[in-house]
Design an enzyme around this catalytic site. Sequence first.
Site, short mmCIF file in Angstrom:
data_model
loop_
_atom_site.label_atom_id
_atom_site.label_comp_id
_atom_site.label_asym_id
_atom_site.label_seq_id
_atom_site.Cartn_x
_atom_site.Cartn_y
_atom_site.Cartn_z
N GLY A 1 1.55 3.08 -3.04
CA GLY A 1 0.30 3.22 -3.77
C GLY A 1 -0.58 2.07 -3.35
N CYS A 2 -1.88 2.16 -3.47
CA CYS A 2 -2.71 1.16 -2.83
C CYS A 2 -4.08 1.02 -3.46
CB CYS A 2 -2.94 1.50 -1.36
SG CYS A 2 -1.43 1.75 -0.46
N ALA A 3 -4.76 -0.06 -3.03
CA ALA A 3 -6.18 -0.26 -3.32
C ALA A 3 -6.94 -0.21 -2.01
CB ALA A 3 -6.39 -1.61 -3.98
#
Lengths: 506, 144, 366
Positions: free
Chosen positions: C10-12
């Site tokens: 998951g990421c920004a």
Amino acid sequence: MAKSLLFPEFKIDRDKERCISCQVCVRQCANDVHEGSDNEDTVLSQEENCVGCQRCVNLCPTNALTVHKREGGFRPNGNWSEQHLRGIYKQAESGGILLTGMGCDRSYPIYWDHLLLNASQVTNPSIDPLREPIELTSYLGRKEEKLDIDWSGEFPLVQTRLAPQLELKVPVVFSAMSYGSISYNAFRSLAEAAREVGTFCNSGEGGLHPDFYPYGDNIVVQVASGRFGVHRDYLRVAAAVEIKIGQGAKPGIGGHLPGEKVTKEISRTRKIPEESDAISPAPHHDIYSIEDLERLVFAIKEAINYKKPVAVKIAAVHNVAAIASGVVRAGADIVTIDGIRGGTGAAPQVIRDNVGIPIELALAQVDERLRSEGIRHHSSLLIAGGIRSSADVIKAIALGADAVYVGTAALVGLGCHLCQKCYTGKCNWGIATQDPVLTKRLNPNIGKRRLVNLIRAWSFEIKEMLGGMGVNAIESLRGNREHLRAVGLSKEECAVLGVKAAGEGW
Amino acid sequence: MKKIRIQEEFCIGCRLCEINCLVKHSYSGKIIKAFREESPRALPRIRVEEEGYLSFALQCRHCEDAPCVENCMSGAMQRDRETGTVFCDEERCVGCWMCIMSCPLGVIKREQKTRRIASKCDLCGGEGEPVCVAQCPNEALLYE
Amino acid sequence: MRDPFRIPSGCAVSGILNLDGKPVSGTHIIRSIEVMHERSNGLGGGFAAYGIYPRYADLYAFHVLYDDPLRKQDVETILKQRFSVEHSEEIPCRKTDVIKEWPLFMRYFLRYLGEEENEDDEVVQVVMEVNSSIHGAYIVSSGKNMGIFKGVGYPEDIGRLFRLEEYRGYCWIAHGRFPTNSVGWWGGAHPFGLLSWSVVHNGEISSYGINRRYLQNFGYLCNLQTDTEVIAYLVDLLVRKHRVHIDYLGAILASPFWEQIERMDAQKKHFFSSIRTIYGGALLNGPFSIIVGFPGGMFGMVDRIKLRPMLAAWKNKTFFLSSEECAIREISPDLDRLVALKAGEVISGRVGERNNYGQKLAVSGV
């Protein structure tokens, strides 16, 4: 005549407490197994005629009948199985080739049962098919490598003309079963169901009865070595044309519809005289090499003005990947591969049970070969031979099939109990017979309903499984072997299938 | 009025309609009892006609202009005003067989109960699908 | 150490583009991605910057990561076969409180020696060759007048390590990673780059297996086993080779549903159904939001049912894309316009073009 050494294969238990001597069993058995006695209150059974089709059991209103395999007939022997002993006795008595029907029933490994599917957890949300669309629509036919698009206008304009495609609402197609091998009513059930669910059925090699021309948009017609019933209108009325080179149940050999099955209607459909044997030669006598196939493919394309896809069906044999590659290069828009468990109306048992390879391995190899040669998009892959459930369908698609053919599963849906006696023409279920007493047992209205239900049910299940994997379009699973893992297979088998072992991550 | 429609092309000649009709009109309504224990055994009010591979199940057509009703001297044979079903009031039947003689289809039978009375299809009381239709394994009979 | 597995994460993601092409310092993008600290877990962060090498604008700028400095010789031998090295240097880094050790990063400015027309294909080949055959060396970026800086750590710390405040670029893209394993490999961080493309990505591609095999058909070898790699190659194939218009990439990578296509007018229906028939293998399935940088612009896109967040915003001549609104407001509290990307939608910005403000081409109602 000398006494036969064979004894009955089945045992019929009639519960005297329950039997009401209503004679339904007597009237339903085409093999004359049951017989009312002179004294009306009892029914007798001739077990040696029983084929185990379970028709009488199904219709008995009091459940008084059980038909089961007769136990203890032969002395147990790990080497000399009952099948071998029976075969020898039969051949010693008849001097002929042993015939059988339906697909190979030997216990070769079934790779579908060694493949497991994936599902999403945490890092990727699964999708609920009841709330979100999940798409099963598939297109079969040659795909261009890229589209030329004019981007200059207000809205982009696709300039590439797409090759003809078959649109499938569900990636399941009814496989080739000719009118002749199956009854008119059975064929009508398939054609109507195909139209209802948005898929196709296949005429088989026996021509197309005029009554089914209106269903042409949902019918793939076959051109086989016998060329029965092949003419311009036949080719043009169909949605696609399939050249049949081989059949999984009997690779390398032809077909034979005995004259007694060539009724008036069949003679009309096949364009052969009534009561004459319909013999399909083993090879096409105008195809002795791959370049000859190319000529036939393009002769047909010319005849149908390049408006419909042309498929070529081959049996899964040892060199199938290379052969399929040749077939693609010969211009086939769809390659059909039929595995060893594919069914038949009649085949020599020794061929059916010993020639060819399982479809899972053939499919994996063909898909990989076509991709490594960069020609996978030139043809769609339709596979056949032993698809038993929606799980098999989805696994086949993950291995690389564009769609699957189902033959046996469809017939089972219609009532077939796999007695493997199709070649006798005495199908008690009204499927593989032309006897008017028997054919009317299959009401096509019921048949259609059952097939539609079956395909609907499978498509619901496929959607559930796709959603679980976080995939909402079937093309994202097609050839996506990352979603498959193997259990209980050797390294070599995993390599041939191109699938990692269960427990291995990405 | 709903009638039983016969699709002879799908009649498989199994005669399960006869068996189920008999059970329906037996005392117990149970198949094994009806056949093995009840005496006299009830009669089916439907009959499968056969010739060659053709067969079909025939029962009273509940004619609009029913001669059996016309010719019944005791008024036993009558038409239900609401459903249109032609039925025999067993209490009033005197067993004169005028109905049998006048029926063009031969679908009325003599039945031995406490006394001999005329027996014919009553559309299973007119409620819901008659049993011959409901139980036909090949949907050769339709109620519509 | 080369990461052998595809790791879900998951990421920004965040991106800033100056629509006048004016260079700005890297400070802004570091502040933007730092706000979304909680979306990453310190196992990967990185930046792509465009317009940072105006002196060498015509040359390929290769950023190369050496886990094993001894492989430098091997890589340079390969590079010299096809390019003349006009300039090379170690990428300057500074030790910070948080990151005390880092592998060797080199940058090379290269002039291609062969025929001009297959220049890009040659570059792709070199990158594939080095990245698949030389263990211990890895080409991080290979575009012109752009560069990718990435590593193991929180993105803001990586930015400080590479002294990004000293660079000035007209477009900046950042990524903070939340991988689900603990393997830390500097090359495994994002952005992922090929030629002048840079891709940052939040999501997991459930169609990965078939996308990878589809790309194989066109000679792209996915050896990194990351979803992002697949996205970069697809974008390269479709835009550079098949000449697909960037604003319509969503039609292929996150195509509308057949039932939506059914309801379109004849022209649109023909366009979308042709695309879906031919490009089925390129459809990206599963949750994702991505920002892709290219020379002169960037675009953002989300998956076909919008399972991951992405917003676009405009303020005067600056175009923003980000996972979260806060990351945009941090640098520009007042905005002219802010929209959430719709499912399957592409919103792009290009230097010198008028703002398209998005949603014009959105098919989905999601």
